[in-house]
Design a protein around this motif. Structure first.
Motif, PDB file in Angstrom:
ATOM      1  N   THR A  21      -2.473  -0.154   8.299  1.00  0.00           N
ATOM      2  CA  THR A  21      -0.968  -0.990   8.387  1.00  0.00           C
ATOM      3  C   THR A  21      -1.082  -2.383   8.503  1.00  0.00           C
ATOM      4  N   ALA A  22      -2.195  -2.813   8.817  1.00  0.00           N
ATOM      5  CA  ALA A  22      -2.289  -4.709   8.965  1.00  0.00           C
ATOM      6  C   ALA A  22      -2.780  -5.011   7.445  1.00  0.00           C
ATOM      7  N   VAL A  25      -2.267  -3.290   4.661  1.00  0.00           N
ATOM      8  CA  VAL A  25      -1.453  -2.663   3.362  1.00  0.00           C
ATOM      9  C   VAL A  25      -0.909  -3.785   2.674  1.00  0.00           C
ATOM     10  N   PRO A  26      -0.653  -3.845   1.389  1.00  0.00           N
ATOM     11  CA  PRO A  26      -1.173  -2.767   0.631  1.00  0.00           C
ATOM     12  C   PRO A  26      -2.521  -3.034  -0.066  1.00  0.00           C
ATOM     13  N   VAL A  70      -3.444  -4.256  -4.566  1.00  0.00           N
ATOM     14  CA  VAL A  70      -3.645  -5.790  -5.121  1.00  0.00           C
ATOM     15  C   VAL A  70      -4.923  -6.228  -4.886  1.00  0.00           C
ATOM     16  N   LYS A  71      -5.976  -5.542  -4.048  1.00  0.00           N
ATOM     17  CA  LYS A  71      -6.975  -6.141  -3.634  1.00  0.00           C
ATOM     18  C   LYS A  71      -8.214  -5.581  -4.654  1.00  0.00           C
ATOM     19  N   SER A  72      -9.342  -6.322  -4.607  1.00  0.00           N
ATOM     20  CA  SER A  72     -10.352  -6.071  -5.348  1.00  0.00           C
ATOM     21  C   SER A  72     -11.069  -4.687  -4.920  1.00  0.00           C
ATOM     22  N   PRO A  87       2.204   1.237  -9.914  1.00  0.00           N
ATOM     23  CA  PRO A  87       1.697   0.516 -11.084  1.00  0.00           C
ATOM     24  C   PRO A  87      -0.008   0.491 -11.103  1.00  0.00           C
ATOM     25  N   THR A  88      -0.212   0.381  -9.865  1.00  0.00           N
ATOM     26  CA  THR A  88      -1.892   0.286  -9.804  1.00  0.00           C
ATOM     27  C   THR A  88      -2.496   1.893  -9.845  1.00  0.00           C
ATOM     28  N   ASN A  97      -2.150   2.476 -13.730  1.00  0.00           N
ATOM     29  CA  ASN A  97      -3.137   1.557 -14.476  1.00  0.00           C
ATOM     30  C   ASN A  97      -4.397   2.083 -14.383  1.00  0.00           C
ATOM     31  N   PRO A 144       7.627   1.476  -9.970  1.00  0.00           N
ATOM     32  CA  PRO A 144       7.321   0.770  -8.807  1.00  0.00           C
ATOM     33  C   PRO A 144       8.382   0.722  -7.844  1.00  0.00           C
ATOM     34  N   LEU A 145       9.584   1.023  -8.165  1.00  0.00           N
ATOM     35  CA  LEU A 145      10.713   1.057  -7.017  1.00  0.00           C
ATOM     36  C   LEU A 145      10.735   2.388  -6.220  1.00  0.00           C
ATOM     37  N   ASP A 187      -1.962  -2.057  12.756  1.00  0.00           N
ATOM     38  CA  ASP A 187      -0.755  -2.861  13.042  1.00  0.00           C
ATOM     39  C   ASP A 187       0.305  -1.987  13.422  1.00  0.00           C
TER      40      ASP A 187
END
Lengths: 268, 268
Positions: free
Chosen positions: B40-41, B43-44, B47-49, B121-122, B125, B148-149, B243
């Motif tokens: 939880t600390a 997330v998300p 968007v990370k590599s 979306p991730t 995609n 996404p919503l 978290d």
């Protein structure tokens, strides 16, 4: 020399939202150079601890100070609510933040001293707008409402969509029931919803867009400190991000209201 | 000894979404002990590599293996799509992931080989569901749609709300236009929208809930490997998070469908 009027204004946010502040600055101060920093790799900040947010905020402020900005603008509600003092303590140049700008805008706008504030759950829970407004005017009554769906709705681009209208009606109902005369848009994403929110709130409610309020405050400060850029050429805009997330270009351009170029990725 | 049938099942996700998988496991396998880990600390993850996600995934898998789990379940679409091999390479116990479970569920459900997949979306995609389905059945036609919503709507608790219904109608329209007979709910948040999505999709479309599909696959594997817990006592459930974000308890309990206790915070 950092207080050189030719230097850029440094604007930063945890993501892309602060681009609405850049847009308002571009419109209000068309000759100012601007350097934007969006910490897109570590967004969202709202869920992080105060220590972590302070640490990240310091890193970003130092990065922009190395670029010799003449003014720092914290265009992120989370950083402004928990770490604006951190920036003020380390910065040799003036520091403005979006919460203070919104608070001043609300005080200037309200006639009956009944102010609504909308924002993300983190911003509303921090009570930062209420504190900032009460610091200037203790007798203003404040009615807050968290609107967690507005950020994803803006990022989806549903700015004039029936879903967004219904959502706004539901969120604003308790605030409007308190007969507020002013509504502070306490999130950098919300200026994009302004026409829809004005429609839902009705003509009797003045909307305070904190991006515009920030541009006004910046213009006043630059005038006061004689720091306005005297050059009348085409200004330089540079954008630094820590990652290029999915749909960054599309969303960024929607926020900025124009083509987003000169984007540099900083790897930390 | 890690292949002891009395040991717990380890389930992990980047946040709270994986609790829908825990809920399905609790219902399908009521005597199994479960240890959940939600990052939880951080997330998300979307968007990370890939490097960062792989690194975090490895850390979490090792944490759960130290707790001597008998099985690892990757209940996070992002980790499953980019780092499931990382977990398989380091784990001495079997590893299941939510994408593979959803793909198997879709293949079992489809009659006309026309499958819709919805996700963040991730996930959409990454094309991970399509790859997983085609690995088993190359001639299934797949129609994907990012929604996404849906995650913010679920987190807001608007599970049977007109806003959510309108949003679902809009998102599902292009997928339903392709005459799919099966729709994979490719996100751990979506099982909470199942009644509403079934209503929007109509009775002719079978919904594949990847949490339920995962519980089925887990039950089959435990039977096959003779790893089902023979004890018939009250099972032990432990929840580890990095978290405790705003509204964690409320949102977590909505996902889990029951009181969330035994929550431990791990500081990394």
């Amino acid at each position: 020399m950092q207080n050189n009027p030719n230097n850029a204004i440094g604007v930063f946010d945890s993501g892309v939202g602060g681009l609405t502040v850049v847009r308002a600055l571009m419109e209000r101060l068309p000759f100012e150079n601007i350097i934007y920093f969006g910490d897109t790799a570590r967004v969202p900040y709202g869920v992080k601890s105060v220590e972590t947010i302070s640490h990240y905020t310091r890193e970003i402020a130092e990065f922009l100070l190395q670029k010799e900005v003449k003014l720092l603008i914290i265009a992120c509600n989370t950083m402004a609510s928990v770490a604006s003092q951190v920036v003020k303590d380390l910065s040799p140049v003036p520091v403005l933040d979006v919460i203070d700008a919104g608070a001043l805008g609300a005080i200037a706008a309200t006639t009956r001293r009944q102010v609504g504030v909308i924002g993300t759950p983190t911003t509303i829970n921090s009570n930062a707008y209420a504190r900032a407004i009460h610091q200037y005017e203790p007798d203003v009554r404040i009615f807050s409402q968290a609107c967690p769906l507005f950020v994803p709705l803006v990022e989806e681009g549903w700015l004039d969509h029936q879903v967004t209208r219904l959502t706004a009606q539901e969120y604003l109902k308790p605030v409007l029931a308190q007969d507020v005369d002013t509504l502070v848009l306490g999130c950098t994403h919300y200026p994009l919803l302004k026409p829809l929110l004005q429609e839902v709130a009705g003509p009797g409610v003045k909307l305070v867009d904190s991006a515009e309020a920030m541009a006004e405050e910046t213009a006043a400060l630059l005038g006061e400190l004689k720091l306005a850029n005297p050059q009348r050429g085409r200004p330089d805009y540079q954008f630094y991000v820590t990652d290029v997330p999915l749909r960054f270009q599309t969303i960024g351009e929607r926020f900025l209201g124009r083509t987003l170029s000169n984007v540099h990725v900083v790897k930390w």
